[in-house]
Motif scaffolding. Structure first.
Motif, PDB file in Angstrom:
ATOM      1  N   VAL A 306       0.834  -0.847   0.184  1.00 46.21           N
ATOM      2  CA  VAL A 306       0.299  -0.022   0.392  1.00 46.21           C
ATOM      3  C   VAL A 306       1.271   1.524  -0.387  1.00 46.21           C
ATOM      4  N   LYS A 307       1.737   1.213   0.967  1.00 43.47           N
ATOM      5  CA  LYS A 307       2.838   2.273   0.702  1.00 43.47           C
ATOM      6  C   LYS A 307       3.224   2.559  -0.035  1.00 43.47           C
ATOM      7  N   HIS A 308       3.951   1.684  -0.899  1.00 40.63           N
ATOM      8  CA  HIS A 308       4.383   2.002  -2.406  1.00 40.63           C
ATOM      9  C   HIS A 308       3.891   2.001  -3.202  1.00 40.63           C
ATOM     10  N   ALA A 309       2.574   1.979  -3.116  1.00 40.38           N
ATOM     11  CA  ALA A 309       1.614   2.521  -4.275  1.00 40.38           C
ATOM     12  C   ALA A 309       1.460   4.179  -4.135  1.00 40.38           C
ATOM     13  N   TYR A 310       1.344   4.592  -2.919  1.00 47.65           N
ATOM     14  CA  TYR A 310       0.947   5.429  -2.163  1.00 47.65           C
ATOM     15  C   TYR A 310       1.918   6.967  -2.656  1.00 47.65           C
ATOM     16  N   LYS A 311       3.505   5.944  -2.674  1.00 46.73           N
ATOM     17  CA  LYS A 311       4.103   7.225  -2.864  1.00 46.73           C
ATOM     18  C   LYS A 311       3.713   7.512  -4.839  1.00 46.73           C
ATOM     19  N   PHE A 312       4.010   6.691  -5.307  1.00 49.76           N
ATOM     20  CA  PHE A 312       3.344   7.249  -6.813  1.00 49.76           C
ATOM     21  C   PHE A 312       2.579   8.348  -6.928  1.00 49.76           C
ATOM     22  N   LEU A 313       1.668   8.202  -5.859  1.00 49.54           N
ATOM     23  CA  LEU A 313       0.576   9.378  -5.946  1.00 49.54           C
ATOM     24  C   LEU A 313       0.951  10.239  -5.614  1.00 49.54           C
TER      25      LEU A 313
END
Length: 350
Positions: A306-313
């Motif tokens: 979740v945190k990894h995908a959030y970084k792209f947002l």
């Protein structure tokens, strides 16, 4: 006193009668004085049946037709002995049991066992009746064609349920169905691909047969449309509900998810991780943040994912955030609902 108007040949006669002079019998209203039928074919409140069984109690429901004939089973048993609940008499139960034994055959028993498994899975995950009926219909088609003989029944049933979810626009990911049914991922995947090809070919054959007989064909309703993978925006509303998040968070998260295809780093990712990242972003933006661990527990992915995908947002925040997401935000759809404040400063750095 009541006024009764009656037709006599070409004339109209009006007579004053007392209520006590009128008799309702066999759906007719009759004058007690002269026997004239004053009204007929009115609704009768009398019983439609006569009871000769002394064991039946006044509260029994002597339903004499039972359920409608099901397209999901073989054969037509004609009259079905109905009645259910605690008030059904012993004789009625015996007749129902005898009828079940007479009508049961090997095919129907196999179908009913499969349908019971679909019902069990559906109840465990709160699927609606439309999804259940669709999944049963797909299995019945496959069973009739004997197209999956020797294959795992549970894998086929899981594939039926998964395709039914997608066709009915009920957001469920492949992993969620796999975890629900406890069927290995490879088996479900193979059954899903085979079943989708079978349903596509079956619908095409049905349309061709109707067209060959010069029948009127509604291709739109008969054609089976191949499903596409679940999208994050389809999954987000349910996850937000499970997390107890307000409608405004759901709205912003869905809008974010619609922008995901324009972010190359997220375009090919699992819809679950993308949905989790959008919820994480939206909840923190308006000050109602949920931790990544809370979100990951609900959507069944790791906290780090979740945190990894959030970084792209987060890297695209300037382009993604709309002006009406900032400032005062009414969390609910009703007037007077709680108010929060959208602010970019609320977003975690990781």
């Amino acid at each position: 006193m009541v006024t009764v108007v009656a037709m006599f040949g070409a004339g109209i006669a009006t007579q004053m009668l007392r209520i006590s002079d009128l008799i309702e019998e066999n759906a007719d209203t009759i004058c007690a004085s002269c026997g004239r039928v004053l009204a007929e074919r009115i609704i009768s409140n009398e019983s439609e049946w006569r009871t000769f069984n002394s064991d039946e109690k006044p509260g029994d429901d002597p339903n004499r037709v039972g359920d409608q004939e099901s397209d999901l089973l073989y054969g037509n048993s004609g009259t079905v002995i109905g009645g259910s609940g605690m008030g059904v008499s012993k004789e009625t139960r015996k007749l129902q049991s005898a009828q079940r034994q007479q009508n049961e055959d090997k095919n129907n028993r196999a179908l009913q066992t499969a349908y019971a498994q679909i019902e069990s899975w559906a109840e465990a995950d709160n699927f609606n009746s439309t999804v259940k009926a669709q999944a049963k219909g797909y299995y019945k088609k496959a069973y009739d064609a004997q197209a999956f003989r020797g294959k795992s029944i549970n894998a086929l049933l899981a594939a039926c349920l998964f395709i039914a979810c997608r066709q009915c626009k009920v957001g469920r990911s492949f992993n969620e169905v796999m975890n629900l049914t406890k069927v290995p991922k490879k088996e479900v995947g193979r059954a899903y691909k085979t079943l989708e090809r079978f349903l596509t070919q079956s619908s095409q054959d049905q349309i061709a047969a109707l067209q060959a007989n010069n029948g009127t064909v509604n291709v739109e309703s008969l054609e089976f449309k191949a499903t596409t993978s679940s999208r994050p925006d389809e999954l987000i509303p349910r996850f937000c509900s499970m997390l107890g998040l307000p409608y405004r968070v759901e709205y912003i998260a869905v809008k974010l998810a619609l922008h995901v295809p324009s972010i190359p780093a997220l375009a090919g990712r699992s819809p679950l991780s993308t949905a989790g990242a959008c919820i994480y972003f939206a909840s923190h933006l308006i000050g109602k943040g949920k931790s990544s661990s809370q979100i990951s527990n609900v959507i069944n992915v790791s906290d780090a994912t979740v945190k990894h995908a959030y970084k792209f947002l987060l890297a695209e925040q300037a382009r993604l955030i709309e002006t009406d997401w900032l400032g005062e935000q009414r969390l609910g759809v009703k007037q007077g609902s709680e108010v929060a404040r959208g602010d970019v400063a609320n977003l975690p750095s990781s």
